[in-house]
Design an enzyme around this catalytic site. Structure first.
Site, PDB file in Angstrom:
ATOM      1  N   LEU A  49       0.827  -1.211   0.000  1.00  0.00           N
ATOM      2  CA  LEU A  49       0.000   0.000   0.000  1.00  0.00           C
ATOM      3  C   LEU A  49       0.863   1.263   0.000  1.00  0.00           C
ATOM      4  O   LEU A  49       0.822   2.074   0.922  1.00  0.00           O
ATOM      5  CB  LEU A  49      -0.995   0.006   1.167  1.00  0.00           C
ATOM      6  CG  LEU A  49      -2.002  -1.141   1.191  1.00  0.00           C
ATOM      7  CD1 LEU A  49      -2.973  -0.982   2.361  1.00  0.00           C
ATOM      8  CD2 LEU A  49      -2.787  -1.232  -0.118  1.00  0.00           C
ATOM      9  N   ASP A  73       5.599  -5.757   2.497  1.00  0.00           N
ATOM     10  CA  ASP A  73       6.528  -5.273   1.476  1.00  0.00           C
ATOM     11  C   ASP A  73       7.178  -6.493   0.829  1.00  0.00           C
ATOM     12  O   ASP A  73       7.623  -7.396   1.543  1.00  0.00           O
ATOM     13  CB  ASP A  73       7.583  -4.405   2.189  1.00  0.00           C
ATOM     14  CG  ASP A  73       8.488  -3.671   1.224  1.00  0.00           C
ATOM     15  OD1 ASP A  73       8.853  -4.240   0.185  1.00  0.00           O
ATOM     16  OD2 ASP A  73       8.827  -2.517   1.525  1.00  0.00           O
ATOM     17  N   ALA A  96       3.722  -6.272  -8.275  1.00  0.00           N
ATOM     18  CA  ALA A  96       4.183  -5.192  -7.381  1.00  0.00           C
ATOM     19  C   ALA A  96       5.441  -4.541  -7.927  1.00  0.00           C
ATOM     20  O   ALA A  96       6.425  -5.214  -8.245  1.00  0.00           O
ATOM     21  CB  ALA A  96       4.437  -5.740  -5.980  1.00  0.00           C
ATOM     22  N   SER A  99       6.056   2.052 -10.576  1.00  0.00           N
ATOM     23  CA  SER A  99       5.696   1.940 -11.995  1.00  0.00           C
ATOM     24  C   SER A  99       5.765   3.243 -12.794  1.00  0.00           C
ATOM     25  O   SER A  99       5.536   3.219 -14.007  1.00  0.00           O
ATOM     26  CB  SER A  99       4.280   1.368 -12.107  1.00  0.00           C
ATOM     27  OG  SER A  99       3.339   2.320 -11.622  1.00  0.00           O
ATOM     28  N   THR A 114      12.457  -1.904  -4.813  1.00  0.00           N
ATOM     29  CA  THR A 114      11.239  -2.727  -4.998  1.00  0.00           C
ATOM     30  C   THR A 114      11.332  -3.601  -6.247  1.00  0.00           C
ATOM     31  O   THR A 114      11.051  -4.802  -6.192  1.00  0.00           O
ATOM     32  CB  THR A 114       9.998  -1.808  -5.090  1.00  0.00           C
ATOM     33  OG1 THR A 114       9.759  -1.266  -3.792  1.00  0.00           O
ATOM     34  CG2 THR A 114       8.771  -2.563  -5.562  1.00  0.00           C
ATOM     35  N   THR A 148       7.312  -4.986 -18.799  1.00  0.00           N
ATOM     36  CA  THR A 148       6.930  -3.879 -19.669  1.00  0.00           C
ATOM     37  C   THR A 148       7.683  -3.894 -20.995  1.00  0.00           C
ATOM     38  O   THR A 148       8.807  -4.394 -21.069  1.00  0.00           O
ATOM     39  CB  THR A 148       7.226  -2.549 -18.930  1.00  0.00           C
ATOM     40  OG1 THR A 148       7.066  -1.461 -19.822  1.00  0.00           O
ATOM     41  CG2 THR A 148       8.651  -2.499 -18.392  1.00  0.00           C
ATOM     42  N   ASP A 149       7.077  -3.277 -22.002  1.00  0.00           N
ATOM     43  CA  ASP A 149       7.780  -3.148 -23.295  1.00  0.00           C
ATOM     44  C   ASP A 149       8.914  -2.111 -23.219  1.00  0.00           C
ATOM     45  O   ASP A 149       9.756  -2.038 -24.115  1.00  0.00           O
ATOM     46  CB  ASP A 149       6.799  -2.779 -24.419  1.00  0.00           C
ATOM     47  CG  ASP A 149       6.057  -1.464 -24.199  1.00  0.00           C
ATOM     48  OD1 ASP A 149       6.235  -0.824 -23.134  1.00  0.00           O
ATOM     49  OD2 ASP A 149       5.285  -1.064 -25.102  1.00  0.00           O
ATOM     50  N   GLU A 150       8.941  -1.312 -22.129  1.00  0.00           N
ATOM     51  CA  GLU A 150       9.980  -0.266 -22.038  1.00  0.00           C
ATOM     52  C   GLU A 150      11.381  -0.850 -21.920  1.00  0.00           C
ATOM     53  O   GLU A 150      12.360  -0.136 -22.126  1.00  0.00           O
ATOM     54  CB  GLU A 150       9.701   0.665 -20.854  1.00  0.00           C
ATOM     55  CG  GLU A 150       8.410   1.413 -21.014  1.00  0.00           C
ATOM     56  CD  GLU A 150       8.288   2.648 -20.122  1.00  0.00           C
ATOM     57  OE1 GLU A 150       9.295   3.089 -19.554  1.00  0.00           O
ATOM     58  OE2 GLU A 150       7.167   3.163 -20.023  1.00  0.00           O
ATOM     59  N   TYR A 175      13.326   3.571 -14.300  1.00  0.00           N
ATOM     60  CA  TYR A 175      12.221   2.598 -14.196  1.00  0.00           C
ATOM     61  C   TYR A 175      12.469   1.410 -15.113  1.00  0.00           C
ATOM     62  O   TYR A 175      12.447   0.248 -14.686  1.00  0.00           O
ATOM     63  CB  TYR A 175      10.880   3.264 -14.547  1.00  0.00           C
ATOM     64  CG  TYR A 175       9.787   2.263 -14.870  1.00  0.00           C
ATOM     65  CD1 TYR A 175       9.233   1.468 -13.871  1.00  0.00           C
ATOM     66  CD2 TYR A 175       9.331   2.086 -16.186  1.00  0.00           C
ATOM     67  CE1 TYR A 175       8.247   0.522 -14.167  1.00  0.00           C
ATOM     68  CE2 TYR A 175       8.348   1.155 -16.481  1.00  0.00           C
ATOM     69  CZ  TYR A 175       7.809   0.373 -15.476  1.00  0.00           C
ATOM     70  OH  TYR A 175       6.839  -0.567 -15.775  1.00  0.00           O
ATOM     71  N   LYS A 179      13.159  -2.590 -14.305  1.00  0.00           N
ATOM     72  CA  LYS A 179      12.313  -3.689 -14.795  1.00  0.00           C
ATOM     73  C   LYS A 179      13.148  -4.659 -15.629  1.00  0.00           C
ATOM     74  O   LYS A 179      12.973  -5.876 -15.545  1.00  0.00           O
ATOM     75  CB  LYS A 179      11.139  -3.152 -15.628  1.00  0.00           C
ATOM     76  CG  LYS A 179      10.081  -2.405 -14.854  1.00  0.00           C
ATOM     77  CD  LYS A 179       9.353  -3.221 -13.802  1.00  0.00           C
ATOM     78  CE  LYS A 179       8.402  -4.245 -14.386  1.00  0.00           C
ATOM     79  NZ  LYS A 179       7.580  -4.899 -13.313  1.00  0.00           N
ATOM     80  N   ASP A 309      10.215  18.692 -22.030  1.00  0.00           N
ATOM     81  CA  ASP A 309      10.150  17.255 -22.305  1.00  0.00           C
ATOM     82  C   ASP A 309      10.661  16.446 -21.108  1.00  0.00           C
ATOM     83  O   ASP A 309      11.477  16.937 -20.320  1.00  0.00           O
ATOM     84  CB  ASP A 309      11.004  16.927 -23.543  1.00  0.00           C
ATOM     85  CG  ASP A 309      10.501  15.701 -24.272  1.00  0.00           C
ATOM     86  OD1 ASP A 309       9.563  15.049 -23.766  1.00  0.00           O
ATOM     87  OD2 ASP A 309      11.055  15.395 -25.346  1.00  0.00           O
ATOM     88  N   ARG A 310      10.177  15.198 -21.007  1.00  0.00           N
ATOM     89  CA  ARG A 310      10.717  14.242 -20.021  1.00  0.00           C
ATOM     90  C   ARG A 310      12.170  13.966 -20.395  1.00  0.00           C
ATOM     91  O   ARG A 310      12.494  13.805 -21.581  1.00  0.00           O
ATOM     92  CB  ARG A 310       9.879  12.967 -20.115  1.00  0.00           C
ATOM     93  CG  ARG A 310      10.356  11.825 -19.266  1.00  0.00           C
ATOM     94  CD  ARG A 310       9.505  10.570 -19.494  1.00  0.00           C
ATOM     95  NE  ARG A 310       8.276  10.578 -18.734  1.00  0.00           N
ATOM     96  CZ  ARG A 310       7.321   9.642 -18.844  1.00  0.00           C
ATOM     97  NH1 ARG A 310       7.449   8.651 -19.715  1.00  0.00           N
ATOM     98  NH2 ARG A 310       6.236   9.697 -18.105  1.00  0.00           N
TER      99      ARG A 310
END
Ligand code: NAD
Ligand code: DAU
Length: 373
Positions: A49, A73, A96, A99, A114, A148-150, A175, A179, A309-310
């Site tokens: 949470l 956790d 989990a 994200s 995490t 993820t596709d990232e 991120y 992943k 931009d990011r």
């Protein structure tokens, strides 16, 4: 939590350990699974949470006898080992994670904690619980890692280029690097121990319960309040949007029908530039808001604001979901025009949910990230 007998009418119920089930995709998956299997399965949802986890998402299932929530956790080895010791887990579905890409740019460490260490704990606890003395695994046990596709990086703006399961990893954000690292750990467990797992790499999801730090719910929420709509860079970055229920279905199909040790890409065949998505959202809001609703006057193209931009912003993602279609028979079912209407209708019906999640910490995050737009 005491040992629970997963037996119903003399038949043993398949027991799922879902991590991150109070988040966006995890809660949609839990609703999908109870909708499909009813009381023939049992789900234990373990979630810390964080700001992204919300038990309101699970109100409709919280009193079911075959649903249990455990606040823990995934980095807490003892807590996770205890869940395996007290329950005969058949399936792990591991959602989990931290994200959000923008948060990872500001604070990468918790992503490593995490996403990498937490995944290592999940793998190790499952391995310890499922491994037999000869190094093989108890029959029928399966672990699915939701990714993820990232991890594949960014595609050129060339219509013919797609991500395949064989595309080399090339993550750019903290991120996606975290992943990618977690995927590598799952691969290492499969290769080293023949640990019974699958990895799925999915494109951008949208739908009910999505936290409004993400593009689609953020734009819906801001537009309805007449707030600025912050578009990064030139707005022409492309994402491949998939309705979340289609993702939930794909995960279940991969786990039940897929070949163990395989990776499956999941995508919507729905590539669109961010600015196109935003125009569709604004048009759809105008269509769906009833005459006389004061929000109708607020929703306007004039709110669109191009912002800085990011950092390291990936230009284009696009999945070719050929393998999952040919091997398993899964295809995206929800057309974007229908999915976005369902999503907007859900947000109309859940104003309280939006108010609750945008109070407190969210406001601080928003002001730090965007200023007081
Ligand atoms: P989310 O941020 O909405 O939910 C994450 C959940 O994980 C929350 O409930 C949070 O409380 C929980 N969590 C976070 N840290 C935890 C910890 N240390 N221990 C236990 N629980 C913890 O995320 P989401 O969008 O639902 O994504 C779920 C998974 O799917 C992630 O692994 C993500 O990488 C992956 N994914 C997401 C998308 C997308 O478009 N959202 C697409 C492809 C893959
Ligand atoms: O591709 C799968 C990934 O999709 C998942 O792994 C991630 O967990 C999920 O968050 C999502 O990542 P993105 O970075 O693609 O999603 P986001 O909603 O943050 O942004 C979508 C696009 O919109 C991206 O090009 C950045 C842009 N954007 C986003 C925000 C929040 C804006 O232009 N303005 C914004 O305010």
């Amino acid at each position: 939590m005491g040992t629970r007998e997963s037996v119903q009418k003399g038949k043993r119920m398949r027991t799922y350990l879902v991590t991150g089930g109070a988040g966006f995709i995890g809660s949609n998956y839990i609703h999908y699974m109870f909708g499909k299997y009813g009381d023939t399965i049992r789900i234990i949802n373990v979630d810390a949470l964080t700001y992204a986890g919300n038990l309101e998402n699970l109100k409709a299932v919280e009193n079911l006898d075959n649903y249990t929530f455990v606040r823990a956790d995934i980095c807490d080895k003892e807590a996770i080992a205890r869940i395996f010791a007290e329950n005969d887990i058949d399936r792990v579905v591991h959602f989990a994670a931290e994200s959000h890409v923008d948060r990872s740019i500001r604070n990468p460490e918790v992503f490593v904690q995490t996403n990498v260490l937490g995944t290592a704990v999940m793998l190790n606890c499952a391995k310890d619980a499922w491994e037999l003395p000869d190094g093989s695994f108890k029959a029928g046990k399966k672990f699915l890692h939701v990714s993820t596709d990232e991890v594949y990086g960014s595609l050129p703006e060339d219509e013919d280029a797609f991500f395949y399961e064989t595309t080399p990893y090339d993550p750019h954000s903290p991120y996606s690097a975290s992943k990618a690292s977690s995927d590598m750990l799952v691969k290492a467990y499969m290769d080293t121990y023949k640990f019974p797992a699958n990895i799925t790499n999915c494109s951008n999801n949208y739908g009910p319960y999505q936290f409004p730090e993400k593009f689609i719910p953020l734009m819906i929420n801001n537009a309805l309040q007449g707030r600025k709509l912050p578009v990064y860079g030139d707005g022409k970055n492309v994402r491949d949007w998939l309705y979340v229920e289609d993702h939930a279905k794909a995960i279940d199909m991969v786990q039940e029908q897929g070949r163990l040790f395989e990776v499956y890409n999941i995508g919507g065949h729905n590539e669109k530039q961010n600015i196109e998505i935003l125009h569709i959202i604004l048009e759809t809001l105008q269509e769906m808001l009833p005459e006389g609703d004061p929000r109708k006057a607020l929703v306007s193209e004039e709110l669109i604001t191009y912002v800085e931009d990011r950092k390291g912003h990936d230009r284009r993602y696009a999945i070719a979901p050929d393998k999952i279609r040919s091997e398993i028979g899964w295809e995206p079912e929800t057309m974007f025009k229908d999915g976005i209407r369902k999503t907007i209708a859900w947000f109309f019906e859940h104003e309280e949910w939006m108010k609750n999640v945008t109070s407190g910490d969210y406001q601080k995050y928003y002001d730090d990230m965007y200023g007081n737009g």
